[in-house]
Write an enzyme that holds these catalytic residues in place. Structure first.
Site, mmCIF file in Angstrom:
data_model
loop_
_atom_site.group_PDB
_atom_site.id
_atom_site.type_symbol
_atom_site.label_atom_id
_atom_site.label_comp_id
_atom_site.label_asym_id
_atom_site.label_seq_id
_atom_site.Cartn_x
_atom_site.Cartn_y
_atom_site.Cartn_z
ATOM 1 N N HIS A 261 -26.527 16.538 21.190
ATOM 2 C CA HIS A 261 -25.043 16.590 21.059
ATOM 3 C C HIS A 261 -24.775 14.786 20.483
ATOM 4 O O HIS A 261 -24.616 15.109 19.095
ATOM 5 C CB HIS A 261 -23.486 16.141 22.304
ATOM 6 C CG HIS A 261 -22.454 16.418 21.811
ATOM 7 N ND1 HIS A 261 -21.861 17.307 21.292
ATOM 8 C CD2 HIS A 261 -21.755 14.850 21.376
ATOM 9 C CE1 HIS A 261 -20.092 16.627 21.244
ATOM 10 N NE2 HIS A 261 -20.400 15.248 21.087
ATOM 11 N N GLU A 262 -25.301 13.800 20.961
ATOM 12 C CA GLU A 262 -25.202 13.004 20.294
ATOM 13 C C GLU A 262 -26.227 12.748 18.632
ATOM 14 O O GLU A 262 -26.249 12.048 17.778
ATOM 15 C CB GLU A 262 -25.534 11.623 20.785
ATOM 16 C CG GLU A 262 -25.086 11.527 22.343
ATOM 17 C CD GLU A 262 -23.766 11.288 22.031
ATOM 18 O OE1 GLU A 262 -23.371 10.202 20.539
ATOM 19 O OE2 GLU A 262 -22.755 11.236 22.599
ATOM 20 N N HIS A 265 -24.641 14.023 15.524
ATOM 21 C CA HIS A 265 -23.524 12.656 15.386
ATOM 22 C C HIS A 265 -25.145 11.893 14.217
ATOM 23 O O HIS A 265 -24.453 11.564 13.128
ATOM 24 C CB HIS A 265 -23.576 11.881 16.260
ATOM 25 C CG HIS A 265 -21.662 12.399 16.985
ATOM 26 N ND1 HIS A 265 -21.213 12.719 16.173
ATOM 27 C CD2 HIS A 265 -21.875 12.640 18.085
ATOM 28 C CE1 HIS A 265 -19.913 13.151 17.252
ATOM 29 N NE2 HIS A 265 -20.730 12.659 18.188
ATOM 30 N N GLU A 291 -17.224 15.210 14.766
ATOM 31 C CA GLU A 291 -18.063 16.010 15.480
ATOM 32 C C GLU A 291 -18.087 17.258 15.970
ATOM 33 O O GLU A 291 -18.753 17.718 16.535
ATOM 34 C CB GLU A 291 -16.501 16.004 17.138
ATOM 35 C CG GLU A 291 -16.459 16.975 17.954
ATOM 36 C CD GLU A 291 -16.743 15.484 19.502
ATOM 37 O OE1 GLU A 291 -17.876 14.224 18.366
ATOM 38 O OE2 GLU A 291 -17.486 15.863 20.068
#
Lengths: 496, 496
Positions: A261-262, A265, A291
């Site tokens: 997930h990160e 980003h 996001e």
């Protein structure tokens, strides 16, 4: 000769260096700083934010912005000027004292929250949150007047430029209608839980696996790091992106999907155009798009049957479990698409996640408009949670203490998570249409084509377009919840 | 009512927050930052230094300093005003552009030096060093005129307030006479090398042992950290002191004594008076006193027979070597007081160390006065090194590339190492006179009495006294090389 504009570029470059310094100080505070450094760190942050504010709102800036508006500018320069004006409007609306007070109150509250959360003691942090809310409401009021927005929209606009709660409520109402019967259908047809691999999973092995998959996704370690923090996040700067995770030796998957997930980003930050580094137009567009990039990697690309087929052998190898039950792709995939209502937002599945966001959005609107007090927050949380998901948190650690956002002064941020989930589904569908081989590529761990598409259609655009215009160009239509709903149906009902 | 003074306190508090931010950014750059972040970090540092300079030299500051001089002030306030004026004089002498250019050139040169040192390729970094030296000479010239000092003294005064090269040369000449025959005598009578424990010594065990001894010495982990960097240093802030080390799996003692050294620096920072946090008078006095605190711990207190008796069992335990040959206190002590001329300053023994400093002091004076060019530096280094210690470095990694200082723009810093060694001997002798039980306490790992004496006589004084006045108050006499020489004689000839 665009002289005023050129002066503004110099000014905003300096401002960006302060912003980058603040980003590093924030990252360090969350990832490394000993507790005894908290007070001095709060003073450092407050002074830098105050200097940033003074520099941005100096008497000359307004004149330069007006002058530059009459100068001949390229499209990107004009978009840059637009973003400069946006920054200035947000900052000039607030007196410098209020900016400093907000920074100090935010740091103090965040540090206290760390203890309060560990002890499940809301009362311990409540006075800090009340003070921070008081200052935030004052800022929202003043800023709303200056921008011609409601106080809540003025806060929302900080994270989601152009975002308006009235439109978001429409989309959230659609989801709120769709989800309960959908959740019921999913739960009634959900197959039995597959065999789950048992730990302990050593932290060092988890970390090595995380680094391996970051590399597969395209993370450049010459320009970033992976560290540990209580609340995982992506910080730092485009040339030095710092992502964090936390490890649980009983469950490696949670941290691993957090790392993915990160990484989503981080890839967005890293893909921003180098030519516009340090200028407002060169920044990420807003939090819903940000996001969308993390959720596109975590939920769309990697929480898939194909990716699990690629990753399962790497996972088994990382923990010396090759050939053992529970480590085949089907079991791992099955375990990753379980739906089960729970208390913690960051652990929630895709189906129940929007309910967590809808609750927070309702509560923070009430906190900002004054119809809910800090003292009443835990009760309101628990009541709202029960009405949305049928569960009552046993303590505030599993309730209103779980997220850092409000305790750090971030009101108006939460809606962007669900906007991001919908945007991710829409972008991934468009990428799939443009790259007919995408599923097979992901199943072989080949992320370059997907990343290339994102670089071109999202990252490289930076803030040169509005969120709506970017999405329209990239996908051919405005934000359409139908694509998110279709994704949920395919994965959780049709079980494709 | 001291109104001008009060305004200055507010101003200098803000300045200290910028300084603390810079300290963290520097620490991160050395300890954690990925290489790809170098350019943006350099821009961040340059902008913050420029802002600091602008704020300090704003038009109002000079008037406030004059006004405050006529206000009724306490002793500490008056000393604070004196330090404020010192800061202002140093800063106001330099144009802001030059400050920014120096910062950028320093960052660029330091990053390049990391590669050049690894590759032993002086030519690779030479153009960067030449540019940095050009700017430094310009700054030294301008600052010297403003302060009424020679260019070199103007640089020295940045690190050693009140330090003058003419006085230092006198002391260094004394040492330069004393050392060669002393070294010869030591080498001729040196006993055979004791059995040395063999590695490998795992990094994790070394780290755990270092943390254990930091605790023994009085390091507060609520207010600091131990990390890794290529060039060990003590950074951060008094409330968040960051020390670094580097590990060699073949030799644990080098890193361990380095950790003890940096802990001495950290204890000084941590012992500065909290009431004066953020004010110039609350800062450490200067680099010779700072170095005296690290060397007092490393060389006086811990490189002793008594401390080795305390530490030997901890060391043996850390590496699972209890009872094995080479792990008794006598062997460890004997190995730690070996004298052997070598190329690397940071590995040098106490006896040959001053020669390393004398060489650097001569060379940097010549670089600053223009009688030596960057192109001629490697040859001048090698020639000077041979004449002082009878050895010729086989490459520049073991010669003029070994230290970060010049490549980071720190000219005028080196003399403080040997001033610090002499000051350490003098302070330790005074502490021993005041604490008759000191040797026994150290041999039992009880550092609280020694730390208490240092807190009272050195740390708590901060910058309220000049270095000379502090030393006179603490020890009853001005800096006296005889105490350092007596220490060397006792340890290396009498072998007490």
């Amino acid at each position: 000769m665009a002289q005023a504009y050129a002066q503004l570029e110099t000014l905003f470059a300096r401002l960006s260096h302060i912003e980058e310094s603040l980003a590093l100080l924030h990252w360090d505070m969350a990832a490394l700083m000993p507790a005894g450094g908290a007070e001095s760190r709060a003073r450092q942050l407050a002074t830098l934010k105050g200097l940033h504010h003074d520099l941005l709102t100096a008497a000359a800036t307004a004149d330069l912005l007006d002058e530059a508006g009459g100068e001949p500018l390229s499209d990107w320069q004009a978009a840059n000027l637009h973003e400069m004006r946006r920054d200035w409007l947000h900052a000039a609306a607030l007196p410098g004292d209020l900016v400093t007070a907000l920074s100090r109150a935010g740091s103090a509250c965040e540090m206290r929250w760390r203890q309060a959360r560990a002890a499940a003691d809301f009362g311990d942090v409540a006075p800090f949150l009340a003070e921070l809310l008081r200052l935030t409401r004052e800022a929202a009021q003043v800023k709303g007047q200056a921008l011609g927005l409601s106080p809540y929209d003025a806060l929302l606009d900080q994270y989601e430029p152009g975002g308006r709660i009235a439109q978001i409520e429409t989309v959230f109402a659609d989801l709120a209608d769709f989800l309960p019967p959908f959740l019921e259908a999913v739960l009634s047809r959900q197959p039995p839980a597959p065999a789950v691999a048992r730990g302990p999973f050593p932290v060092q092995s988890q970390r090595a696996l995380g680094l391996r998959l970051m590399e597969v996704l395209g993370f450049e370690f010459e320009h970033g790091r992976l560290d540990i923090s209580q609340h995982p996040f992506c910080g730092g700067t485009p040339d030095d992106v710092r992502i964090t995770t936390r490890y649980d030796e009983a469950d490696f998957m949670r941290s691993l999907l957090g790392v993915i997930h990160e990484t989503g980003h981080a890839l967005y930050e890293r893909g921003l155009p180098a030519a516009w580094r340090g200028q407002p137009v060169g920044r990420a567009r807003g939090m819903s798009l940000h996001e969308s990039q993390s959720l596109l990697m975590e939920m769309q690309a990697c929480r898939s049957r194909g990716f699990m087929a690629f990753a399962a052998p790497l996972m088994a190898e990382a923990f010396g479990a090759a050939g053992q039950p529970g480590w085949d792709a089907d079991s791992l995939y099955g375990a990753n698409v379980r739906v089960a209502p729970g208390f913690i937002r960051v652990d929630a599945d895709e189906v129940t996640y929007p309910a967590h966001v809808i609750l927070r959005t309702r509560l923070e609107r009430a906190l900002i408009d004054g119809s809910l007090t800090v003292a009443d927050l835990p009760a309101a949380w628990n009541e709202g949670f029960h009405s949305l998901l049928g569960l009552t948190p046993p303590d505030d650690r599993l309730g209103c203490l779980q997220d850092i956002h409000w305790y750090d002064g971030a009101f108006g941020y939460f809606p962007t998570y669900t906007l991001g989930a919908m945007t991710a589904a829409q972008l991934f569908a468009a990428a799939g249409a443009a790259l007919p081989d995408l599923d097979r590529q992901i199943a072989q761990g080949q992320f370059a084509p997907l990343l290339g598409w994102l670089r071109t259609h999202v990252h490289a655009k930076a803030s040169s377009l509005s969120t709506d215009a970017l999405l329209l160009q990239a996908t051919g239509q405005p934000l359409n919840p139908a694509l998110f709903k279709a994704h949920l149906r395919r994965r959780y009902l049709d079980r494709v």
